[in-house]
Design an enzyme around this catalytic site. Sequence first.
Site, PDB file in Angstrom:
ATOM      1  N   SER A 145       0.840  -1.209  -0.072  1.00 55.24           N
ATOM      2  CA  SER A 145       0.089   0.143   0.040  1.00 55.24           C
ATOM      3  C   SER A 145       1.053   1.311   0.051  1.00 55.24           C
ATOM      4  O   SER A 145       1.892   1.253   0.454  1.00 55.24           O
ATOM      5  CB  SER A 145      -0.958  -0.159   1.162  1.00 55.24           C
ATOM      6  N   TYR A 159      -1.674  -0.877  10.587  1.00 51.09           N
ATOM      7  CA  TYR A 159      -1.795  -1.180   9.054  1.00 51.09           C
ATOM      8  C   TYR A 159      -0.457  -0.589   8.313  1.00 51.09           C
ATOM      9  O   TYR A 159       0.009  -1.372   7.492  1.00 51.09           O
ATOM     10  CB  TYR A 159      -3.212  -0.452   8.769  1.00 51.09           C
TER      11      TYR A 159
END
Length: 284
Positions: A145, A159
């Site tokens: 990501s 995350y």
Amino acid sequence: MSGNVPLSGRVCLVTGGASGIGWALVKALAREGACVHACDVSTENLARVEEEARREGLAVHLARCDVADRRDTERWVADVVAREGRVDVLVNNAAFIRWESVEAMPVEDAERTMRVGYDGMVYATRAVLPHMRAAGRGHIVNLGSLVGRVFVKGPSAAYAAVKAAIDAYTQVLQIELEGSPLRVTLVRLAAVAGTQFFGRHVDSARMPRIADLVPPLAPEAVAKALVRAIRRGEHHVDLPRFLPAVYLLFALAPGLTRWFATVGGAGRRDYSLPRGGVRTGDPS
């Protein structure tokens, strides 16, 4: 695998394959003629996509598996190999999502984030590598990501940490397998709208206002890019394609990048909607 490899008949495994990007990819691979095995921890999602696959006539194989459990993951891979005789493609897509500040997030949720995203990737990768080596071909795709490369206000620290770990692991794996017939693809994504990520787990208000200037990604568009990357043996997929410029900006001027991320306050898109519409009550 290299060049423009046909996917018809290829045995493809997708973790976290019963929702969002995972399910979009499962469908895309099946439509290419691949033999697709997908696992997911959610019995609810598995039941829903099984019905959808039946309606659309898609021949996919679904199984419940918690990739954070090593034995569960190894058993799933072994079952696929016993049935199909090999594994051609593995896509590590599974993730556990909790989007809270460090103080607000329970330690157990932070641990679960790493167990599913990182440990699950390691378990599945180590399980398929011997079979790929024996077959003399194979392709592993790991989903990272933007937040694993650019650290600004908004994302969950847990995350961001798991995506950074996936990024590093995948790049070193690429180095180790260089010169072999095995391929590894690292995928980095910005916001993807219309999935359970925002629909259930993340408040769209956590996104910065500047993100509203960029149309969000759709799961189907991501799946199409991943299919292309698998066919071509690409090493990196960055979506949108301007992300490398964002990485460079952050590397050269992290303070400026963080300032940009706060300009205008919270975003107004509702990323739970397929095209990221304006949140109810916000000015258009």
